[in-house]
Design a protein around this motif. Structure first.
Motif, mmCIF file in Angstrom:
data_model
loop_
_atom_site.group_PDB
_atom_site.id
_atom_site.type_symbol
_atom_site.label_atom_id
_atom_site.label_comp_id
_atom_site.label_asym_id
_atom_site.label_seq_id
_atom_site.Cartn_x
_atom_site.Cartn_y
_atom_site.Cartn_z
ATOM 1 N N VAL A 100 0.840 -1.190 0.000
ATOM 2 C CA VAL A 100 0.000 0.000 0.000
ATOM 3 C C VAL A 100 0.875 1.239 0.000
ATOM 4 C CG1 VAL A 100 -1.783 -1.204 1.352
ATOM 5 C CG2 VAL A 100 -0.149 0.279 2.519
ATOM 6 N N ILE A 101 0.289 2.333 -0.417
ATOM 7 C CA ILE A 101 0.889 3.656 -0.224
ATOM 8 C C ILE A 101 0.047 4.347 0.838
ATOM 9 C CG2 ILE A 101 1.501 5.867 -1.269
ATOM 10 C CD1 ILE A 101 3.091 3.526 -2.378
ATOM 11 N N PHE A 102 0.713 4.788 1.894
ATOM 12 C CA PHE A 102 -0.017 5.420 2.988
ATOM 13 C C PHE A 102 0.745 6.649 3.466
ATOM 14 C CE2 PHE A 102 2.555 4.295 6.736
ATOM 15 C CZ PHE A 102 3.382 3.314 6.212
ATOM 16 N N THR A 103 0.068 7.429 4.273
ATOM 17 C CA THR A 103 0.676 8.630 4.835
ATOM 18 C C THR A 103 1.008 8.393 6.297
ATOM 19 O OG1 THR A 103 -0.506 10.091 3.323
ATOM 20 C CG2 THR A 103 0.367 11.073 5.343
ATOM 21 N N ASP A 104 2.267 8.487 6.595
ATOM 22 C CA ASP A 104 2.718 8.437 7.983
ATOM 23 C C ASP A 104 2.741 9.872 8.498
ATOM 24 O OD1 ASP A 104 4.994 8.719 10.062
ATOM 25 O OD2 ASP A 104 4.566 6.572 10.015
ATOM 26 N N GLN A 105 2.149 10.096 9.645
ATOM 27 C CA GLN A 105 2.007 11.469 10.134
ATOM 28 C C GLN A 105 3.335 12.130 10.450
ATOM 29 O OE1 GLN A 105 -0.922 11.045 13.277
ATOM 30 N NE2 GLN A 105 -2.579 11.469 11.843
ATOM 31 N N VAL A 106 4.372 11.349 10.622
ATOM 32 C CA VAL A 106 5.696 11.907 10.890
ATOM 33 C C VAL A 106 6.554 11.897 9.631
ATOM 34 C CG1 VAL A 106 7.833 11.603 12.187
ATOM 35 C CG2 VAL A 106 5.611 11.231 13.300
ATOM 36 N N LEU A 107 6.536 10.768 8.916
ATOM 37 C CA LEU A 107 7.464 10.577 7.804
ATOM 38 C C LEU A 107 6.861 10.903 6.451
ATOM 39 C CD1 LEU A 107 9.017 7.229 9.055
ATOM 40 C CD2 LEU A 107 9.966 9.536 9.268
ATOM 41 N N GLY A 108 5.536 11.165 6.416
ATOM 42 C CA GLY A 108 4.916 11.499 5.148
ATOM 43 C C GLY A 108 4.530 10.270 4.352
ATOM 44 N N GLU A 109 4.488 10.390 3.039
ATOM 45 C CA GLU A 109 4.033 9.314 2.165
ATOM 46 C C GLU A 109 5.054 8.190 2.129
ATOM 47 O OE1 GLU A 109 2.079 10.631 -1.456
ATOM 48 O OE2 GLU A 109 3.134 9.052 -2.558
ATOM 49 N N ARG A 110 4.547 6.979 2.350
ATOM 50 C CA ARG A 110 5.422 5.827 2.404
ATOM 51 C C ARG A 110 4.764 4.631 1.723
ATOM 52 N NH1 ARG A 110 9.484 5.875 5.957
ATOM 53 N NH2 ARG A 110 9.414 3.631 6.307
ATOM 54 N N LYS A 111 5.597 3.657 1.401
ATOM 55 C CA LYS A 111 5.107 2.380 0.874
ATOM 56 C C LYS A 111 5.290 1.327 1.954
ATOM 57 C CE LYS A 111 5.919 -0.918 -2.923
ATOM 58 N NZ LYS A 111 6.574 -2.032 -2.220
ATOM 59 N N GLY A 112 4.252 0.560 2.187
ATOM 60 C CA GLY A 112 4.321 -0.523 3.158
ATOM 61 C C GLY A 112 3.976 -1.846 2.489
ATOM 62 N N ASP A 113 4.647 -2.902 2.925
ATOM 63 C CA ASP A 113 4.507 -4.210 2.273
ATOM 64 C C ASP A 113 3.907 -5.259 3.206
ATOM 65 O OD1 ASP A 113 7.665 -3.380 1.061
ATOM 66 O OD2 ASP A 113 5.893 -3.524 -0.201
ATOM 67 N N ASP A 114 3.141 -6.173 2.592
ATOM 68 C CA ASP A 114 2.786 -7.427 3.233
ATOM 69 C C ASP A 114 1.975 -7.264 4.517
ATOM 70 O OD1 ASP A 114 4.579 -10.342 4.451
ATOM 71 O OD2 ASP A 114 2.727 -10.174 3.272
ATOM 72 N N TYR A 115 0.714 -6.953 4.364
ATOM 73 C CA TYR A 115 -0.198 -6.822 5.503
ATOM 74 C C TYR A 115 -1.169 -7.993 5.523
ATOM 75 C CZ TYR A 115 1.556 -2.059 5.628
ATOM 76 O OH TYR A 115 2.374 -0.959 5.700
ATOM 77 N N TRP A 116 -1.552 -8.381 6.752
ATOM 78 C CA TRP A 116 -2.444 -9.533 6.929
ATOM 79 C C TRP A 116 -3.544 -9.203 7.924
ATOM 80 C CZ3 TRP A 116 -1.964 -14.173 4.304
ATOM 81 C CH2 TRP A 116 -0.818 -14.305 3.513
ATOM 82 N N GLY A 117 -4.730 -9.736 7.663
ATOM 83 C CA GLY A 117 -5.811 -9.638 8.620
ATOM 84 C C GLY A 117 -5.599 -10.617 9.764
ATOM 85 N N GLN A 118 -6.503 -10.536 10.736
ATOM 86 C CA GLN A 118 -6.352 -11.347 11.934
ATOM 87 C C GLN A 118 -6.839 -12.787 11.732
ATOM 88 O OE1 GLN A 118 -8.871 -9.331 11.373
ATOM 89 N NE2 GLN A 118 -10.697 -9.881 12.565
ATOM 90 N N GLY A 119 -7.481 -13.050 10.604
ATOM 91 C CA GLY A 119 -7.976 -14.394 10.329
ATOM 92 C C GLY A 119 -9.363 -14.606 10.901
ATOM 93 N N THR A 120 -10.125 -15.452 10.219
ATOM 94 C CA THR A 120 -11.461 -15.790 10.710
ATOM 95 C C THR A 120 -11.753 -17.245 10.365
ATOM 96 O OG1 THR A 120 -13.783 -15.116 10.710
ATOM 97 C CG2 THR A 120 -12.661 -15.077 8.609
ATOM 98 N N GLN A 121 -12.437 -17.940 11.272
ATOM 99 C CA GLN A 121 -12.743 -19.341 11.061
ATOM 100 C C GLN A 121 -14.032 -19.504 10.269
ATOM 101 O OE1 GLN A 121 -9.769 -21.237 11.695
ATOM 102 N NE2 GLN A 121 -11.418 -22.683 12.093
ATOM 103 N N VAL A 122 -13.987 -20.396 9.299
ATOM 104 C CA VAL A 122 -15.195 -20.829 8.593
ATOM 105 C C VAL A 122 -15.327 -22.325 8.866
ATOM 106 C CG1 VAL A 122 -16.278 -21.200 6.365
ATOM 107 C CG2 VAL A 122 -15.047 -19.061 6.821
ATOM 108 N N ILE A 123 -16.428 -22.700 9.476
ATOM 109 C CA ILE A 123 -16.666 -24.100 9.824
ATOM 110 C C ILE A 123 -17.889 -24.566 9.052
ATOM 111 C CG2 ILE A 123 -17.162 -25.745 11.678
ATOM 112 C CD1 ILE A 123 -15.816 -23.707 13.584
ATOM 113 N N VAL A 124 -17.691 -25.595 8.242
ATOM 114 C CA VAL A 124 -18.776 -26.105 7.405
ATOM 115 C C VAL A 124 -19.217 -27.457 7.967
ATOM 116 C CG1 VAL A 124 -19.516 -26.647 5.076
ATOM 117 C CG2 VAL A 124 -17.709 -24.955 5.438
ATOM 118 N N SER A 125 -20.445 -27.527 8.410
ATOM 119 C CA SER A 125 -20.958 -28.777 8.991
ATOM 120 C C SER A 125 -21.634 -29.622 7.919
ATOM 121 C CB SER A 125 -21.950 -28.455 10.105
ATOM 122 O OG SER A 125 -23.072 -27.774 9.591
ATOM 123 N N ALA A 126 -21.513 -30.925 8.098
ATOM 124 C CA ALA A 126 -22.094 -31.860 7.109
ATOM 125 C C ALA A 126 -23.608 -31.933 7.224
ATOM 126 C CB ALA A 126 -21.485 -33.238 7.299
#
Length: 126
Positions: A100-126
């Motif tokens: 992503v390209i984001f704005t850091d309030q101290v350093l200004g415009e920056r590029k950040g790499d490799d972000y992940w969500g916290q994950g969520t479980q999907v359970i499929v019952s038969a």
């Protein structure tokens, strides 16, 4: 900074559907490619789908036609619609962004790499 926060998931019967959501927070100027991954118990993590900044999508071959990935650039969200779920698709699902390209309030415009969500479980019952 930048964080990804997921919602959706849970318990569903075989043949059912769910929609997973993921939103990026922070002062974000642009998001490149969103992706969804899943990892079933005892198995390796696999790519489910991704969507590039121009809207181009890519799916795992076995999921084409049942899963749909979309993105909303205005709200900085991605969605994964999953249909006709099967019990063997019980897994943890996780969203990610390659950079992503984001704005850091101290350093200004920056590029950040490799972000992940916290994950969520999907359970499929038969």
């Amino acid at each position: 900074q930048v964080q990804l926060v997921q919602s959706g998931g849970g318990l569903v019967q075989a043949g059912g559907s769910l929609r997973l959501s993921c939103v990026a927070s922070g002062i974000i100027l642009s998001i490149n490619t969103w992706a969804w991954y899943r990892q079933a118990p005892g198995k390796q993590r696999e790519l489910v789908a991704n969507i590039a900044s121009d809207g181009t999508t890519n799916y795992a071959d076995s999921l084409k036609g049942r899963f749909t990935i979309t993105r909303d650039n205005a709200t900085k969200k991605t969605y994964l619609q999953v249909n006709s779920l099967e019990p063997e698709e019980t897994a943890g699902y996780c969203c990610s962004v390659d950079w992503v390209i984001f704005t850091d309030q101290v350093l200004g415009e920056r590029k950040g790499d490799d972000y992940w969500g916290q994950g969520t479980q999907v359970i499929v019952s038969a």
